[in-house]
Write a protein that holds these residues in place. Structure first.
Motif, mmCIF file in Angstrom:
data_model
loop_
_atom_site.group_PDB
_atom_site.id
_atom_site.type_symbol
_atom_site.label_atom_id
_atom_site.label_comp_id
_atom_site.label_asym_id
_atom_site.label_seq_id
_atom_site.Cartn_x
_atom_site.Cartn_y
_atom_site.Cartn_z
ATOM 1 N N LYS A 94 0.790 -1.241 0.000
ATOM 2 C CA LYS A 94 0.000 0.000 0.000
ATOM 3 C C LYS A 94 0.824 1.293 0.000
ATOM 4 O O LYS A 94 0.558 2.189 -0.825
ATOM 5 C CB LYS A 94 -0.968 -0.008 1.179
ATOM 6 C CG LYS A 94 -1.837 1.253 1.231
ATOM 7 C CD LYS A 94 -2.757 1.268 2.432
ATOM 8 C CE LYS A 94 -3.589 2.545 2.437
ATOM 9 N NZ LYS A 94 -4.488 2.625 3.594
ATOM 10 N N PRO A 95 1.821 1.462 0.879
ATOM 11 C CA PRO A 95 2.545 2.742 0.883
ATOM 12 C C PRO A 95 3.224 3.029 -0.452
ATOM 13 O O PRO A 95 3.304 4.177 -0.890
ATOM 14 C CB PRO A 95 3.582 2.566 2.005
ATOM 15 C CG PRO A 95 3.035 1.474 2.866
ATOM 16 C CD PRO A 95 2.297 0.555 1.946
ATOM 17 N N GLY A 125 1.534 14.443 1.331
ATOM 18 C CA GLY A 125 0.287 14.150 2.027
ATOM 19 C C GLY A 125 -0.265 12.790 1.653
ATOM 20 O O GLY A 125 -0.749 12.034 2.513
ATOM 21 N N ALA A 126 -0.178 12.440 0.365
ATOM 22 C CA ALA A 126 -0.643 11.122 -0.092
ATOM 23 C C ALA A 126 0.177 10.009 0.535
ATOM 24 O O ALA A 126 -0.364 8.961 0.928
ATOM 25 C CB ALA A 126 -0.568 11.047 -1.617
ATOM 26 N N VAL A 127 1.479 10.215 0.657
ATOM 27 C CA VAL A 127 2.352 9.214 1.285
ATOM 28 C C VAL A 127 1.938 8.981 2.738
ATOM 29 O O VAL A 127 1.894 7.834 3.216
ATOM 30 C CB VAL A 127 3.831 9.662 1.209
ATOM 31 C CG1 VAL A 127 4.704 8.854 2.176
ATOM 32 C CG2 VAL A 127 4.356 9.517 -0.214
ATOM 33 N N PRO A 169 9.785 4.697 9.561
ATOM 34 C CA PRO A 169 10.778 4.418 8.507
ATOM 35 C C PRO A 169 10.193 4.428 7.094
ATOM 36 O O PRO A 169 10.857 4.864 6.158
ATOM 37 C CB PRO A 169 11.325 3.029 8.874
ATOM 38 C CG PRO A 169 10.357 2.450 9.845
ATOM 39 C CD PRO A 169 9.719 3.598 10.536
ATOM 40 N N ILE A 170 8.944 3.961 6.929
ATOM 41 C CA ILE A 170 8.332 3.964 5.597
ATOM 42 C C ILE A 170 8.110 5.399 5.117
ATOM 43 O O ILE A 170 8.430 5.747 3.973
ATOM 44 C CB ILE A 170 7.002 3.179 5.600
ATOM 45 C CG1 ILE A 170 7.285 1.675 5.696
ATOM 46 C CG2 ILE A 170 6.198 3.466 4.335
ATOM 47 C CD1 ILE A 170 6.037 0.823 5.830
ATOM 48 N N VAL A 171 7.557 6.240 5.977
ATOM 49 C CA VAL A 171 7.328 7.649 5.619
ATOM 50 C C VAL A 171 8.654 8.344 5.333
ATOM 51 O O VAL A 171 8.793 9.079 4.348
ATOM 52 C CB VAL A 171 6.566 8.380 6.740
ATOM 53 C CG1 VAL A 171 6.577 9.893 6.507
ATOM 54 C CG2 VAL A 171 5.126 7.877 6.811
ATOM 55 N N LYS A 172 9.642 8.110 6.180
ATOM 56 C CA LYS A 172 10.959 8.729 5.998
ATOM 57 C C LYS A 172 11.558 8.328 4.657
ATOM 58 O O LYS A 172 12.098 9.166 3.917
ATOM 59 C CB LYS A 172 11.882 8.309 7.145
ATOM 60 C CG LYS A 172 13.299 8.863 7.058
ATOM 61 C CD LYS A 172 13.350 10.356 7.276
ATOM 62 C CE LYS A 172 14.791 10.856 7.315
ATOM 63 N NZ LYS A 172 14.882 12.322 7.437
ATOM 64 N N PHE A 173 11.460 7.051 4.317
ATOM 65 C CA PHE A 173 12.021 6.556 3.058
ATOM 66 C C PHE A 173 11.308 7.157 1.848
ATOM 67 O O PHE A 173 11.945 7.682 0.927
ATOM 68 C CB PHE A 173 11.931 5.030 3.005
ATOM 69 C CG PHE A 173 12.284 4.450 1.666
ATOM 70 C CD1 PHE A 173 13.604 4.420 1.227
ATOM 71 C CD2 PHE A 173 11.294 3.969 0.814
ATOM 72 C CE1 PHE A 173 13.930 3.903 -0.027
ATOM 73 C CE2 PHE A 173 11.598 3.451 -0.438
ATOM 74 C CZ PHE A 173 12.922 3.418 -0.856
ATOM 75 N N LEU A 174 9.974 7.099 1.844
ATOM 76 C CA LEU A 174 9.221 7.562 0.680
ATOM 77 C C LEU A 174 9.298 9.080 0.513
ATOM 78 O O LEU A 174 9.364 9.580 -0.616
ATOM 79 C CB LEU A 174 7.759 7.108 0.779
ATOM 80 C CG LEU A 174 7.538 5.606 0.586
ATOM 81 C CD1 LEU A 174 6.076 5.247 0.798
ATOM 82 C CD2 LEU A 174 7.991 5.166 -0.803
ATOM 83 N N LEU A 175 9.311 9.819 1.611
ATOM 84 C CA LEU A 175 9.470 11.267 1.498
ATOM 85 C C LEU A 175 10.885 11.613 1.052
ATOM 86 O O LEU A 175 11.099 12.588 0.319
ATOM 87 C CB LEU A 175 9.147 11.959 2.820
ATOM 88 C CG LEU A 175 7.678 11.907 3.253
ATOM 89 C CD1 LEU A 175 7.469 12.683 4.542
ATOM 90 C CD2 LEU A 175 6.761 12.451 2.168
ATOM 91 N N SER A 181 12.525 16.857 2.653
ATOM 92 C CA SER A 181 13.346 16.725 3.848
ATOM 93 C C SER A 181 12.468 16.689 5.093
ATOM 94 O O SER A 181 11.694 17.621 5.345
ATOM 95 C CB SER A 181 14.334 17.893 3.934
ATOM 96 O OG SER A 181 15.095 17.814 5.111
ATOM 97 N N VAL A 182 12.583 15.611 5.853
ATOM 98 C CA VAL A 182 11.772 15.453 7.060
ATOM 99 C C VAL A 182 12.685 15.063 8.215
ATOM 100 O O VAL A 182 13.369 14.040 8.150
ATOM 101 C CB VAL A 182 10.696 14.347 6.874
ATOM 102 C CG1 VAL A 182 9.902 14.177 8.159
ATOM 103 C CG2 VAL A 182 9.767 14.701 5.729
#
Length: 348
Positions: A94-95, A125-127, A169-175, A181-182
């Motif tokens: 899904k991500p 935002g979609a991520v 980690p998923i959000v960090k990777f995809l962004l 930069s997050v």
């Protein structure tokens, strides 16, 4: 009466899209006609987290966390195939499909309609939506498809536990792939604030009340005392968000529709991936339907909260997560109809 109520979607939930639209209108009007209100509330921040929004989101999330019985996790082995489908779909598929579909539309299909800087934040935002599968409304969706309630509880409980370790980690990777930069500390703080704390509070409340007055009282009486709080918290949060988002919406009204397109396509895709996987594994319909529903719908409360913490209340990323709220109910009700009409595809 209680049984009858449990088998139908509540009035507030059924018309959630209408309430969101009304809140959008009210919020935009407040932002335009009474700009001092969002300006005043915007002053209350800590570590880039809006304190008024944080309080309202806690009001929403805390009752949801009380509904999850984590003692059910010990029953994981009873329906392992269905849970594997849920876990793989939610966290390994899904991500990344959300990222792919959103990037395709924001950067390619809608390239002439969305500026690159806006496209990047809409994608962010979609991520956030894609990395946060549903933990609360899935109980409603499961009921409407006559899903196995015991399985749904295990499904939600394990999903909440996975969020604790996989979301960041998923959000960090995809962004990072999106060149957004997050900071780790802000991302981790968001999860602590909007998952760990309400989760711990929900567990503690469930244990204390159940020990004092029993499970039946907790499930049938105590937890329903918070139903209105959740609804009010959601509506006030949306009004507040849209008051901050007034200029963005008025300057880009078409963008609401453009953001909705990839979100809706993603919802259908994820549902059918899980649904057909269960069919292929010859699982019963009361397992297949909720397995599809939990991935198809989103934990939008968490997504909105994290978007605000990372990008601010006036950010296009926050707007994208709110559009997820706008599209959720009508799309999920359509998927429920599809699931109920295809029940014959599955073994009895």
């Amino acid at each position: 009466m209680a049984k009858e109520k449990s088998q139908s979607i509540g009035f507030f939930q059924k018309y959630l899209t209408v309430w969101v639209a009304l809140c959008m209108t009210a919020g935009v009007l407040i932002g335009k006609l009474l700009p001092a209100v969002p300006a005043f509330l915007g002053r209350f921040e800590y570590a880039r987290v809006s304190i008024p929004v944080a309080i309202l989101i806690w009001v929403m999330i805390y009752p949801m966390m009380m509904k999850v019985n984590f003692q059910s996790v010990k029953n994981v082995g009873k329906n392992p195939k269905g849970l594997f489908v849920t876990w793989v779909t939610n966290w390994l598929i899904k991500p990344f499909t959300m990222y792919g579909i959103a990037a395709l539309f924001f950067y390619v299909v809608f390239k002439g309609l969305i500026a690159p800087d806006l496209a990047k934040e809409y994608l962010a935002g979609a991520v956030l939506l894609g990395a946060a599968p549903c933990t609360a409304m899935v109980f409603v969706w499961s009921t409407l498809t006559k899903g196995n309630p015991a399985y749904t509880v295990v499904q939600v409980a394990t999903n909440d536990l996975i969020i604790l370790v996989a979301f960041v980690p998923i959000v960090k990777f995809l962004l990072g792939v999106s060149n957004v930069s997050v900071p780790w500390d802000t991302l981790i703080l968001s999860v602590i604030l909007f998952v760990v704390i309400p989760l711990a509070g929900g567990i503690l409340t469930r244990v204390l009340v159940t020990n004092r007055k029993g499970t039946e009282y907790f499930e049938n009486t105590f937890i329903h005392k918070f139903d209105n709080a959740t609804s009010i918290g959601l509506l006030l949060t949306l009004v507040l968000l849209f008051s901050f988002q007034g200029d963005v919406i008025l300057n880009n009204p078409l963008h609401i529709l453009l953001i909705a397109v990839p979100l809706v396509l993603q919802t259908f895709l994820i549902f059918f991936i899980a649904y057909f996987a269960c069919k292929w594994l010859k699982l019963p319909h009361d397992i297949a339907a909720p397995a599809g529903m939990i991935g198809a719908s989103n934990f939008f409360e968490l997504s909105v909260a994290v978007a605000i913490a990372l990008f601010g209340t006036t950010s296009p990323a926050a707007l994208a997560t709110v559009v997820g709220v706008l599209t959720e109910v009508p799309v999920m009700l359509l998927l429920i109809k599809i699931a109920n009409k295809t029940k014959g595809w599955f073994p009895v």
